[in-house]
Design an enzyme around this catalytic site. Sequence first.
Site, PDB file in Angstrom:
ATOM      1  N   THR A   8       3.596  -1.991   6.636  1.00 31.65           N
ATOM      2  CA  THR A   8       4.015  -0.675   6.140  1.00 31.65           C
ATOM      3  C   THR A   8       2.825   0.171   5.679  1.00 31.65           C
ATOM      4  O   THR A   8       2.799   1.384   5.903  1.00 31.65           O
ATOM      5  CB  THR A   8       5.028  -0.803   4.985  1.00 31.65           C
ATOM      6  OG1 THR A   8       4.510  -1.708   4.002  1.00 31.65           O
ATOM      7  CG2 THR A   8       6.367  -1.311   5.485  1.00 31.65           C
ATOM      8  N   GLY A   9       1.848  -0.452   5.026  1.00 36.08           N
ATOM      9  CA  GLY A   9       0.679   0.297   4.564  1.00 36.08           C
ATOM     10  C   GLY A   9      -0.134   0.858   5.714  1.00 36.08           C
ATOM     11  O   GLY A   9      -0.572   2.022   5.681  1.00 36.08           O
TER      12      GLY A   9
ATOM     13  N   LYS B 275       0.933   4.327  -3.993  1.00 37.64           N
ATOM     14  CA  LYS B 275       2.238   3.879  -3.496  1.00 37.64           C
ATOM     15  C   LYS B 275       2.940   3.050  -4.568  1.00 37.64           C
ATOM     16  O   LYS B 275       2.478   1.973  -4.933  1.00 37.64           O
ATOM     17  CB  LYS B 275       2.048   3.072  -2.218  1.00 37.64           C
ATOM     18  CG  LYS B 275       1.407   3.892  -1.090  1.00 37.64           C
ATOM     19  CD  LYS B 275       1.092   3.065   0.127  1.00 37.64           C
ATOM     20  CE  LYS B 275      -0.058   2.119  -0.113  1.00 37.64           C
ATOM     21  NZ  LYS B 275      -0.523   1.453   1.119  1.00 37.64           N
TER      22      LYS B 275
END
Length: 262
Positions: A207-208, A173
Amino acid sequence: METVLTIAGSDSIGGAGIQADIKTITCNGCYAMSAISAMTAQNTLGVKSIMESTPEFLADQIDAVFTDIVPDSVKIGMTSSTALIKVIGEKLKEYSAKNIVLDPVMVSTSGTKLISEEAVFALKTMLFPLATVITPNIPEAEVICGFEIKTKEDMERAGRCIQSQYGCSVLIKGGHSINDANDFLRTSKDGVWFSGKRISNPNTHGTGCTLSSAIASNLAKGKKLEEAVRLSKDYISSCLEAMLDLGKGSGPLMHNYKLLEK
């Protein structure tokens, strides 16, 4: 209905961990189940304390799921000790678990180390080889591959290194540290870039967890890995674009934005 098991820690305010996973899995059309690796006292401002599950109790939770409702995919999040990592690895092999998505929570995006060197080694040797895909951020990918990642070319090199060493696909990411929301997926066959929107929203708590759970949900529904990642990134973008604003720090996402659309 396809089913997803999440093995992760609990988040008091529901923005990350088990709670975010269950919301994400449900909103992506699957049935969510859980095995809790730790209880955390946390909010949008930070973590106050953590109480780990015992290895025996975590094993019992995983047994309870696999001996009744066999999951179509498994998402693994917070696993901070070698003993817990060992139990997870043993149980996933025992039940021949499939579609395993591992979010290797080792280093925060600010660079703060979250688990011990021993636990990092256990993750690499016991869980990475079982995973369909792992989803490290840049600091975590640096720990795994052993060199700094400063450019897109570095991300590609890290992806090749990690995939060849551990045999699993890897989604690195990029985040704002390199290229906004562009991520790089390396499989045994090739590498694929996924461009993302730059969304001006400071509320990114969880978010992860959300991304990895969305990928697990799409894999459970039979999507190929590349398509599962693409759909999951679109979902994250929509959660951020909904602009939920809760808490005094970095708040949670609006996982259920679809339910509120008119």
